[in-house]
Design a protein around this motif. Structure first.
Motif, PDB file in Angstrom:
ATOM      1  N   VAL A 189     -11.665  86.291 -14.073  1.00 56.38           N
ATOM      2  CA  VAL A 189     -11.617  85.338 -12.961  1.00 56.38           C
ATOM      3  C   VAL A 189     -10.161  85.021 -12.670  1.00 56.38           C
ATOM      4  O   VAL A 189      -9.414  84.595 -13.559  1.00 56.38           O
ATOM      5  N   GLU A 190      -9.761  85.227 -11.405  1.00 54.45           N
ATOM      6  CA  GLU A 190      -8.399  84.937 -10.979  1.00 54.45           C
ATOM      7  C   GLU A 190      -8.443  84.066  -9.731  1.00 54.45           C
ATOM      8  O   GLU A 190      -9.117  84.397  -8.754  1.00 54.45           O
ATOM      9  N   GLY A 191      -7.705  82.969  -9.754  1.00 55.87           N
ATOM     10  CA  GLY A 191      -7.638  82.089  -8.591  1.00 55.87           C
ATOM     11  C   GLY A 191      -8.812  81.126  -8.542  1.00 55.87           C
ATOM     12  O   GLY A 191      -9.604  80.989  -9.478  1.00 55.87           O
ATOM     13  N   THR A 192      -8.909  80.438  -7.383  1.00 53.77           N
ATOM     14  CA  THR A 192      -9.955  79.431  -7.198  1.00 53.77           C
ATOM     15  C   THR A 192     -10.682  79.610  -5.870  1.00 53.77           C
ATOM     16  O   THR A 192     -11.281  78.653  -5.369  1.00 53.77           O
ATOM     17  N   ASP A 193     -10.638  80.818  -5.297  1.00 53.03           N
ATOM     18  CA  ASP A 193     -11.275  81.027  -3.997  1.00 53.03           C
ATOM     19  C   ASP A 193     -12.758  81.328  -4.169  1.00 53.03           C
ATOM     20  O   ASP A 193     -13.319  81.203  -5.262  1.00 53.03           O
ATOM     21  N   ASP A 194     -13.403  81.704  -3.046  1.00 57.40           N
ATOM     22  CA  ASP A 194     -14.842  81.947  -3.075  1.00 57.40           C
ATOM     23  C   ASP A 194     -15.198  83.109  -3.993  1.00 57.40           C
ATOM     24  O   ASP A 194     -16.226  83.074  -4.685  1.00 57.40           O
ATOM     25  N   ILE A 195     -14.373  84.161  -3.982  1.00 59.36           N
ATOM     26  CA  ILE A 195     -14.657  85.316  -4.841  1.00 59.36           C
ATOM     27  C   ILE A 195     -14.570  84.909  -6.310  1.00 59.36           C
ATOM     28  O   ILE A 195     -15.398  85.321  -7.136  1.00 59.36           O
TER      29      ILE A 195
ATOM     30  N   LEU B  84      -6.997  98.012   3.348  1.00 60.55           N
ATOM     31  CA  LEU B  84      -6.411  97.461   2.127  1.00 60.55           C
ATOM     32  C   LEU B  84      -6.969  96.072   1.824  1.00 60.55           C
ATOM     33  O   LEU B  84      -7.291  95.758   0.672  1.00 60.55           O
ATOM     34  N   VAL B  85      -7.082  95.235   2.868  1.00 64.59           N
ATOM     35  CA  VAL B  85      -7.600  93.884   2.661  1.00 64.59           C
ATOM     36  C   VAL B  85      -9.044  93.928   2.178  1.00 64.59           C
ATOM     37  O   VAL B  85      -9.439  93.183   1.274  1.00 64.59           O
ATOM     38  N   ALA B  86      -9.849  94.809   2.773  1.00 63.90           N
ATOM     39  CA  ALA B  86     -11.237  94.933   2.338  1.00 63.90           C
ATOM     40  C   ALA B  86     -11.307  95.351   0.877  1.00 63.90           C
ATOM     41  O   ALA B  86     -12.156  94.875   0.114  1.00 63.90           O
ATOM     42  N   GLY B  87     -10.389  96.246   0.492  1.00 60.93           N
ATOM     43  CA  GLY B  87     -10.361  96.648  -0.914  1.00 60.93           C
ATOM     44  C   GLY B  87     -10.021  95.492  -1.833  1.00 60.93           C
ATOM     45  O   GLY B  87     -10.621  95.329  -2.900  1.00 60.93           O
ATOM     46  N   GLN B  88      -9.048  94.653  -1.400  1.00 63.84           N
ATOM     47  CA  GLN B  88      -8.682  93.493  -2.206  1.00 63.84           C
ATOM     48  C   GLN B  88      -9.827  92.485  -2.277  1.00 63.84           C
ATOM     49  O   GLN B  88     -10.085  91.888  -3.324  1.00 63.84           O
ATOM     50  N   ILE B  89     -10.503  92.287  -1.134  1.00 62.86           N
ATOM     51  CA  ILE B  89     -11.611  91.337  -1.116  1.00 62.86           C
ATOM     52  C   ILE B  89     -12.745  91.803  -2.023  1.00 62.86           C
ATOM     53  O   ILE B  89     -13.362  91.004  -2.739  1.00 62.86           O
ATOM     54  N   LEU B  90     -13.029  93.101  -1.995  1.00 63.37           N
ATOM     55  CA  LEU B  90     -14.166  93.637  -2.746  1.00 63.37           C
ATOM     56  C   LEU B  90     -13.815  93.980  -4.189  1.00 63.37           C
ATOM     57  O   LEU B  90     -14.715  94.358  -4.945  1.00 63.37           O
ATOM     58  N   ALA B  91     -12.524  93.846  -4.553  1.00 63.17           N
ATOM     59  CA  ALA B  91     -12.140  94.188  -5.927  1.00 63.17           C
ATOM     60  C   ALA B  91     -12.929  93.373  -6.960  1.00 63.17           C
ATOM     61  O   ALA B  91     -13.457  93.934  -7.936  1.00 63.17           O
ATOM     62  N   PRO B  92     -13.042  92.023  -6.786  1.00 58.45           N
ATOM     63  CA  PRO B  92     -13.866  91.276  -7.757  1.00 58.45           C
ATOM     64  C   PRO B  92     -15.330  91.701  -7.743  1.00 58.45           C
ATOM     65  O   PRO B  92     -15.990  91.686  -8.774  1.00 58.45           O
ATOM     66  N   VAL B  93     -15.821  92.072  -6.556  1.00 57.94           N
ATOM     67  CA  VAL B  93     -17.215  92.531  -6.488  1.00 57.94           C
ATOM     68  C   VAL B  93     -17.383  93.831  -7.271  1.00 57.94           C
ATOM     69  O   VAL B  93     -18.377  94.027  -7.989  1.00 57.94           O
ATOM     70  N   ARG B  94     -16.400  94.718  -7.140  1.00 56.83           N
ATOM     71  CA  ARG B  94     -16.458  95.952  -7.922  1.00 56.83           C
ATOM     72  C   ARG B  94     -16.372  95.659  -9.409  1.00 56.83           C
ATOM     73  O   ARG B  94     -17.012  96.343 -10.225  1.00 56.83           O
ATOM     74  N   ALA B  95     -15.561  94.633  -9.755  1.00 55.68           N
ATOM     75  CA  ALA B  95     -15.478  94.246 -11.167  1.00 55.68           C
ATOM     76  C   ALA B  95     -16.834  93.748 -11.668  1.00 55.68           C
ATOM     77  O   ALA B  95     -17.258  94.075 -12.783  1.00 55.68           O
ATOM     78  N   VAL B  96     -17.509  92.948 -10.834  1.00 58.95           N
ATOM     79  CA  VAL B  96     -18.855  92.487 -11.199  1.00 58.95           C
ATOM     80  C   VAL B  96     -19.795  93.679 -11.373  1.00 58.95           C
ATOM     81  O   VAL B  96     -20.604  93.728 -12.311  1.00 58.95           O
TER      82      VAL B  96
ATOM     83  N   ALA C 263     -15.201  82.013  -7.396  1.00 63.66           N
ATOM     84  CA  ALA C 263     -16.404  81.209  -7.650  1.00 63.66           C
ATOM     85  C   ALA C 263     -17.595  82.117  -7.934  1.00 63.66           C
ATOM     86  O   ALA C 263     -18.424  81.819  -8.803  1.00 63.66           O
ATOM     87  N   VAL C 264     -17.689  83.244  -7.196  1.00 61.07           N
ATOM     88  CA  VAL C 264     -18.779  84.200  -7.449  1.00 61.07           C
ATOM     89  C   VAL C 264     -18.662  84.778  -8.859  1.00 61.07           C
ATOM     90  O   VAL C 264     -19.654  84.877  -9.598  1.00 61.07           O
ATOM     91  N   ALA C 265     -17.436  85.166  -9.244  1.00 59.72           N
ATOM     92  CA  ALA C 265     -17.233  85.713 -10.584  1.00 59.72           C
ATOM     93  C   ALA C 265     -17.566  84.681 -11.658  1.00 59.72           C
ATOM     94  O   ALA C 265     -18.187  84.997 -12.673  1.00 59.72           O
ATOM     95  N   THR C 266     -17.159  83.424 -11.411  1.00 58.37           N
ATOM     96  CA  THR C 266     -17.465  82.368 -12.378  1.00 58.37           C
ATOM     97  C   THR C 266     -18.965  82.165 -12.514  1.00 58.37           C
ATOM     98  O   THR C 266     -19.500  82.036 -13.621  1.00 58.37           O
ATOM     99  N   THR C 267     -19.655  82.144 -11.369  1.00 62.78           N
ATOM    100  CA  THR C 267     -21.113  81.981 -11.403  1.00 62.78           C
ATOM    101  C   THR C 267     -21.777  83.146 -12.129  1.00 62.78           C
ATOM    102  O   THR C 267     -22.723  82.947 -12.904  1.00 62.78           O
ATOM    103  N   PHE C 268     -21.273  84.354 -11.891  1.00 68.35           N
ATOM    104  CA  PHE C 268     -21.835  85.527 -12.567  1.00 68.35           C
ATOM    105  C   PHE C 268     -21.620  85.420 -14.073  1.00 68.35           C
ATOM    106  O   PHE C 268     -22.530  85.723 -14.868  1.00 68.35           O
ATOM    107  N   ASN C 269     -20.422  84.982 -14.483  1.00 72.92           N
ATOM    108  CA  ASN C 269     -20.156  84.820 -15.910  1.00 72.92           C
ATOM    109  C   ASN C 269     -21.056  83.747 -16.519  1.00 72.92           C
ATOM    110  O   ASN C 269     -21.513  83.880 -17.664  1.00 72.92           O
ATOM    111  N   GLN C 270     -21.278  82.654 -15.768  1.00 65.84           N
ATOM    112  CA  GLN C 270     -22.172  81.615 -16.271  1.00 65.84           C
ATOM    113  C   GLN C 270     -23.594  82.147 -16.436  1.00 65.84           C
ATOM    114  O   GLN C 270     -24.295  81.789 -17.391  1.00 65.84           O
ATOM    115  N   MET C 271     -24.016  82.999 -15.499  1.00 65.29           N
ATOM    116  CA  MET C 271     -25.327  83.609 -15.635  1.00 65.29           C
ATOM    117  C   MET C 271     -25.398  84.483 -16.883  1.00 65.29           C
ATOM    118  O   MET C 271     -26.391  84.454 -17.629  1.00 65.29           O
TER     119      MET C 271
END
Length: 518
Positions: A259-265, A229-241, A267-275
């Motif tokens: 983008v939800e929250g301010t964690d590393d994931i 379950l945790v892996a699914g939650q961690i990878l959820a933003p990656v799947r969204a990307v 940050a990845v989503a924010t960087t992807f959106n900026q790209m």
């Protein structure tokens, strides 16, 4: 030109954009091994493996510590019994007769008979290598597991002259620890053998370890589910990307990753959106460049093709045709150059900010403008001070305004140039302006004259006003330059009485600056 004419700002002031160094070229990626297992399974597997290794290490270390504790407790019991026996020997008085013990047998029987042994403890009195008396705490069904009955010979290792303590893992009673205390009474000698059976305690430890193993197995199963379950939650933003990347096409670059929250994931989503923002801007710039080029180059290409198709053998007609073709090619070259400037205006290094002396900049612009046409050039006012701007781009913008003024005036007409500061402190702004005596700008044109391919006003000549020439990109370049500085381009005009074009740039006041009128 009247002084009460309205000023029409064409752009809103924007923050000054500092120059950004070009990004370094990406390093060549190394070839990676092909992964066939999904990331969610890999994360879960690593969590399970780490949990298994942790549980295994805890179990083995705990087992070792508990077994060591069993041995230590047995040794402590042996030492305690040995110390009591030594004190008993030192006393040497028979409690029944208040006399010293008459024999070794009497001393051993008296001591062993008084002891209250605990479970799995055996006290054996030994004389001449044989069992004299026994006291034990062994359960009845396991009576004398070592066969320590009176008259029985003691195992040789327990009577070795140089060994007074030891352990045995394969005795008939299971694992045990033992100690021996030798003594002499008169001319005879004897020994007290103290035995601690550790089999039950060791079995209890093994049962505890087995119970821990069962609990650990259940914990691993539970942690596996939690890890999944945790892996699914961690990878959820990656799947969204991944979903967003799949949905992006050449004609739709507007989709973004939530983008939800301010964690590393996040940050990845924010960087992807900026790209994606950069790609969208780049695509829009390229598309606009293609559209503008197709729009503006279609006419001169048609003219050139038509002239070449009608090319005759007459030398005079041929020369005139070639002149027209060359003129159209020159105009095409200028259009392409202007379009490239506008395309580059979207890049972060379009404007390169540096300290610049405004008075020197103004004088240089006025000197360069002299070559644009046979006009009466007048420098009206010069601002003095240092401002951070891009002197080359600002010169380009003001000379473009001067070139436009030349187009709408005739030889000998007056064109004024000047610079001044408006406001004070952090709100101070630098204005550079060019004023002509041409026909002016119509109110409808003033609102959109700085847009691409918009031509406004008229040029006065002896035959009356004619439409302005040019590609309609010059003022758009002026606007792009002022936008890059966070400023604004403006026009102040009364139709039929000339116009004043200018740029307004932020110039926060850091030093005392004055203006000098000429």
């Amino acid at each position: 030109m009247t002084t009460d004419a309205p000023t029409v700002p064409l752009t809103a002031p924007l923050p000054v954009t500092a120059p950004v160094a070009p990004a370094p070229a990406p390093e060549r990626l190394r070839t990676l091994r092909t992964r066939t297992l999904p990331a969610r399974w890999r994360i879960t597997a690593w969590i399970i493996l780490s949990t298994v290794f942790t549980m295994l290490a805890v179990g083995l270390i705990g087992r070792s510590l508990f077994l060591s504790g069993v041995e230590t407790a047995a040794n402590t019991e042996i030492e305690q019994e040995a110390a009591e026996f030594v004190r008993f020997i030192d006393t040497g008085i028979d409690a029944g007769t208040d006399e010293p013990f008459a024999s070794v047998e009497k001393l051993l029987a008296d001591f062993v008979g008084r002891q209250s042994v605990h479970e799995n403890e055996i006290l054996v009195g030994v004389v001449d290598g044989e069992v004299l008396t026994v006291a034990d705490g062994v359960a009845p069904e396991e009576k004398h597991p070592l066969d320590m009955t009176p008259g029985r010979s003691i195992p040789a290792e327990m009577l070795a002259p140089t060994v007074r303590a030891g352990a045995s893992e394969d005795s008939p009673a299971g694992p045990l620890r033992w100690g021996r205390v030798d003594f002499t009474l008169g001319e005879r000698s004897g020994a007290l053998l103290i035995v601690q059976l550790t089999g039950d305690d060791r079995a209890a430890v093994e049962e505890g370890v087995a119970a821990f193993a069962g609990i650990a197995f259940a914990g691993i199963l539970l942690s596996s589910g939690v890890a999944w379950l945790v892996a699914g939650q961690i990878l959820a933003p990656v799947r969204a990307v991944h979903r967003v990347a799949q949905s992006i096409s050449e004609h739709d670059l507007t989709t973004r990753v939530p983008v939800e929250g301010t964690d590393d994931i996040a940050a990845v989503a924010t960087t992807f959106n900026q790209m994606l923002d950069r790609l969208e801007r780049l695509h829009a710039t390229q598309q606009q460049f293609v559209d503008d080029a197709g729009h503006e180059l279609r006419t001169p290409i048609t003219v050139v093709r038509g002239q070449l198709e009608l090319l005759s053998d007459d030398p005079e007609e041929r020369a005139e045709t070639l002149r027209l073709v060359n003129d159209e090619l020159s105009r095409m070259s200028r259009i392409v150059t202007d379009l490239l400037v506008l395309a580059r205006a979207q890049q972060p290094d379009f404007v390169r900010i540096a300290g610049c002396d405004v008075a020197t900049l103004t004088l240089d612009i006025e000197a360069k403008a002299q070559a644009l046409g046979d006009r009466r050039w007048q420098l009206m006012e010069v601002a003095e001070g240092t401002v951070r701007l891009d002197p080359q781009r600002v010169t380009q913008a003001v000379l473009q305004l001067a070139a436009n003024a030349v187009q709408v005036t005739n030889d000998g007409d007056r064109i004024r140039i000047g610079s001044r500061f408006e406001g004070a402190g952090m709100d101070r702004r630098l204005q550079l302006w060019v004023q002509d005596t041409g026909p002016g700008v119509a109110p409808d044109d003033a609102e959109r004259i700085f847009e691409r391919f918009v031509r406004g006003g008229a040029r006065a000549d002896t035959n009356g006003p004619t439409p302005r020439s040019g590609s309609g990109l010059g003022l758009a370049i002026v606007r792009a330059i002022t936008d890059g500085h966070g400023g604004a381009a403006w026009v102040d005009s009364v139709f039929g009485e000339g116009a004043t074009f200018g740029i307004d740039l932020p110039a926060p006041e850091t030093d005392v600056t004055t203006e000098k009128g000429l």
